[in-house]
Enzyme design. Structure first.
Site, short mmCIF file in Angstrom:
data_model
loop_
_atom_site.label_atom_id
_atom_site.label_comp_id
_atom_site.label_asym_id
_atom_site.label_seq_id
_atom_site.Cartn_x
_atom_site.Cartn_y
_atom_site.Cartn_z
CB ALA A 191 -1.00 -0.01 1.22
CE LYS A 203 -0.99 -7.36 -9.58
NZ LYS A 203 0.16 -7.50 -8.58
CB CYS A 255 -7.06 -8.86 40.27
SG CYS A 255 -6.03 -10.13 39.72
#
Length: 718
Positions: free
Chosen positions: A55, A135, A436
């Site tokens: 990207a 692809k 806790c």
């Protein structure tokens, strides 16, 4: 707005007197972008690594194109926009391709794909048939066959010159050393076969398992591993990686021509080359979009695809039209790659945090800068367990590889070591529970998970268990979600899940989430200053209704480790009551179909804890049914049979169809195997139906399934 777009805006708005300064700024930005793109390309093609995600790489290339559109004088023959990236390196001998290997332009949306198609129609003067192919996420290869014999194998390189990897390619079992011929498609005198070398998902998992066993770093993804495997100096290493190949075109050829791309693929298949069975010729763009949508939905379905894809390539099928449409300096005008939203991106890791789950398991997760992946913005991603963080060596401040496949929870695959700041300290895992403060411990020696042993009182565990009681797989109580579980526990009206069915209007009045300010008339009627909301009244009604539920749902609601819906159904079917399950021996539990020793042991351990038993007793006292009503009139028509149901059935819900099978003595399995007796196929059935056909199993429609329930296998022969 990205850096590149800000530069463009500045240049467009620059006054005339600043023209030279704008040109200088554009030139500097062009040089910066080009260096980033070329550096990433070099690392990928030389070393098989990815300093940039797909990207990020595409985004930089897009910025460069925008800049060149604004300043055409910046376009030079060596610009990354004008050539195919990936030069040949001297590790392997360099050779020219007989015909240049082009790259592809990309479309990232249906609108961009439509724009490409409109240009094709305009330039071709007709609406041509289109060929769709997947692809494959691998490494491009060019195979030269002379008189049918493999002479040379080259990587793409820069499109003109590639690296000779012939010895390595000869180890790939799907690449023939000699072509076969047929009467229709005789072997040509010369042909360049273009394709993609890749690694299947299964092989990638096996290699990473070997890496882990050897104490070595894991590989980030199959594509980079395939690229690195193909470029090994020792062909025996390549051979051990079990690479494969699929064809996607033909370059130079003598003694062969094709009228259509699809005909060329038919010839390749006839010669013995690997051609994808998914290739499809379609009439128009609407059919292309159907193809894209189908594989976008099923791209991670192992029954349909055994490899990674990152998009769909669309080509004009008519070769004559391809020639008329021609190419730009780097890409054909007659083809385009539609790319799916990236599922592996780079993200900045801000911190590694932990949370405590329902069973006490403490899970680390990464908090990142908001990052777009697979179409959604992600800020949190799992790191599985402390062992994984150490093995991957993920550190706060790293740039990490983030993956989100389909509906899977986002996952951090590992750091990008090339981008790690110098001196970045390793993450130190906590030693106490974040909820806790109890000291963490392994449940068993060798367990990779760290757990909080304070199961009874740990706030995080209690809230998660209360929320789980209301889940769809358990009691399915509307109005009792995670927020309500927190509110009830904080107000002290529900100490743990045992108190859920003891809720009353008086108790809910103590919980701000379930009250509102009383209206004047309500106050005057003596209701008090605050009254219950409609949601509170609805919750009380739902709680009362859900007390009368199937035994298996009660078992799921108890949060017994490993005992999910399938095992709970099996136990409820065999034993029929909670008392019978509590009294069962380990051998009886383990011997139950679909249970086994691990779950049987977990059931024994759970009932051996006193406060666990108190939960069951509280529910029973509140009216929760602890025994299934056996319908003796239901004949055991499916005794010993395994049935898988896939897709929607008109007469059954997902739960009722399983109950119908189990009530008749059958096993309602979730996956198809050779041991499956019947597969019931409804509407919108998925990969299970395809796998059933592949295995030659008996497939039933809903009408036949109803007959099977009523009369068993004999009813199908009538």
């Amino acid at each position: 707005m990205g850096h590149g777009k800000m530069v463009l805006m500045t240049l467009r708005e620059a006054p005339d007197g600043a023209g030279q300064a704008a040109a200088d700024s554009a030139s500097a930005r062009h040089r910066e972008l080009s260096e980033q793109i070329e550096g990433a390309s070099d690392a990928y093609y030389r070393d098989g690594t990815s300093p940039l995600s797909d990207a990020a790489y595409d985004a930089l290339l897009g910025q460069l194109r925008e800049l060149e559109e604004q300043f055409p004088e910046l376009i030079t023959p060596d610009s990354p926009t004008q050539r195919v990236m990936g030069q040949a390196y001297t590790d392997f001998a360099a050779h020219d391709h007989l015909r240049r290997m082009e790259s592809l332009d990309n479309a990232f949306s249906p609108d961009e794909l439509a724009s490409w198609y409109d240009r094709v129609v305009r330039d071709a003067g007709t609406r041509p048939e289109l060929l769709c192919e997947l692809k494959v996420d691998g490494l491009a290869i060019n195979l030269l066959y002379r008189d049918g014999v493999l002479e040379r194998a080259l990587t793409r390189g820069d499109g003109t010159t590639g690296e000779d990897v012939t010895p390595n390619v000869r180890t790939i079992s799907t690449v023939p050393h000699r072509l076969k011929g047929t009467p229709e498609f005789p072997v040509p005198a010369l042909v360049e076969v273009r394709g993609e070398v890749y690694m299947t998902a299964k092989t990638f998992e096996e290699i990473n398992a070997q890496q882990e066993a050897a104490g070595k770093p894991l590989y980030a993804n199959a594509r980079n591993t395939a690229a690195g495997s193909l470029r090994q100096k020792d062909p025996s290493v390549t051979a051990s990686r079990n690479l494969t190949m699929v064809c996607h075109g033909i370059g130079a050829r003598e003694g062969f021509d094709a009228r259509a791309q699809s005909q060329a693929y038919a010839a390749l298949a006839a010669w013995g080359m690997p051609v994808a069975p998914t290739v499809k010729v379609v009439p128009d763009l609407a059919a292309v979009q159907e193809f894209i949508d189908f594989y976008g939905e099923h791209r991670h379905d192992a029954a349909i695809l055994d490899h990674e894809i990152d998009g769909v390539v669309v080509k004009v099928d008519d070769v004559g039209l391809q020639r008329r449409l021609g190419s730009t300096s780097r890409a054909p005008r007659w083809a385009i790659a539609f790319k799916y939203p990236p599922e592996e991106v780079h993200a900045k890791l801000i911190d590694v945090l932990v949370n405590t789950g329902r069973t006490g398991r403490v899970t680390p997760f990464g908090r990142m800068e908001p990052t777009k992946v697979a179409g959604s913005t992600v800020e949190m991603a799992t790191l599985h367990n402390f062992h994984e963080v150490a093995r991957k060596d993920v550190r706060p401040g790293d740039t990490v590889i983030l993956r989100k496949a389909g509906d899977v929870i986002p996952e951090i695959l590992g750091p990008v070591l090339a981008l790690r700041p110098e001196g970045l300290p390793a993450w130190v895992p906590p030693t106490t529970c974040p909820a806790c403060g109890t000291e963490l411990a392994q449940q068993k020696a060798g367990d990779k998970d760290m757990r909080c042993p304070n199961h009874r009182d740990c706030r995080a565990q209690v809230v998660e268990r209360i929320n789980h009681v209301a889940g769809r797989g358990a009691f399915d109580i509307e109005g009792l979600g995670y927020e309500a579980a927190i509110a009830l526990h904080q107000a002290g009206v529900v100490a743990n899940e045992g108190d859920v069915f003891d809720l009353t209007p008086e108790k809910l009045l103590q919980v701000p989430l379930f009250t509102r300010a009383a209206k004047k008339a309500e106050v005057e009627a003596g209701a008090g200053d605050r009254v219950l909301t409609a949601n509170a009244l609805k919750l009380l009604k739902n709680l009362e209704e859900r007390k009368d539920t199937a035994l298996w749902r009660v078992l799921v609601g108890l949060s017994i480790r490993h005992c999910g819906p399938s095992a709970s159904r099996a136990l409820a079917t065999r034993f029929g009551s909670m008392d019978a399950i509590r009294s069962a021996t380990p051998e009886e539990l383990a011997d139950t179909e679909g249970v086994g020793g691990v779950i049987g042991e977990a059931v024994i351990e759970w009932f051996g804890v006193d406060w666990h038993v108190e939960i069951v007793e509280k529910w029973a006292a509140a009216g929760v049914r602890m025994e299934d009503e056996r319908d003796e009139s239901v004949e055991r028509t499916l005794e010993g049979l395994t049935v898988v149901v896939t897709g929607g059935l008109e007469g059954f819900t997902r739960d009722s169809v399983k109950e119908a099978i189990i009530a008749r003595g059958g096993k309602a399995a979730g996956s198809v195997s050779k041991k499956t007796d019947y597969v019931v196929v409804g509407e919108n059935a998925g990969s299970k139906a395809a796998k059933a056909e592949e295995l030659g199993l008996t497939i039933l429609d809903e009408e036949q399934f109803v007959a099977l329930l009523a009369g068993g296998p004999a009813a199908l022969d009538e």
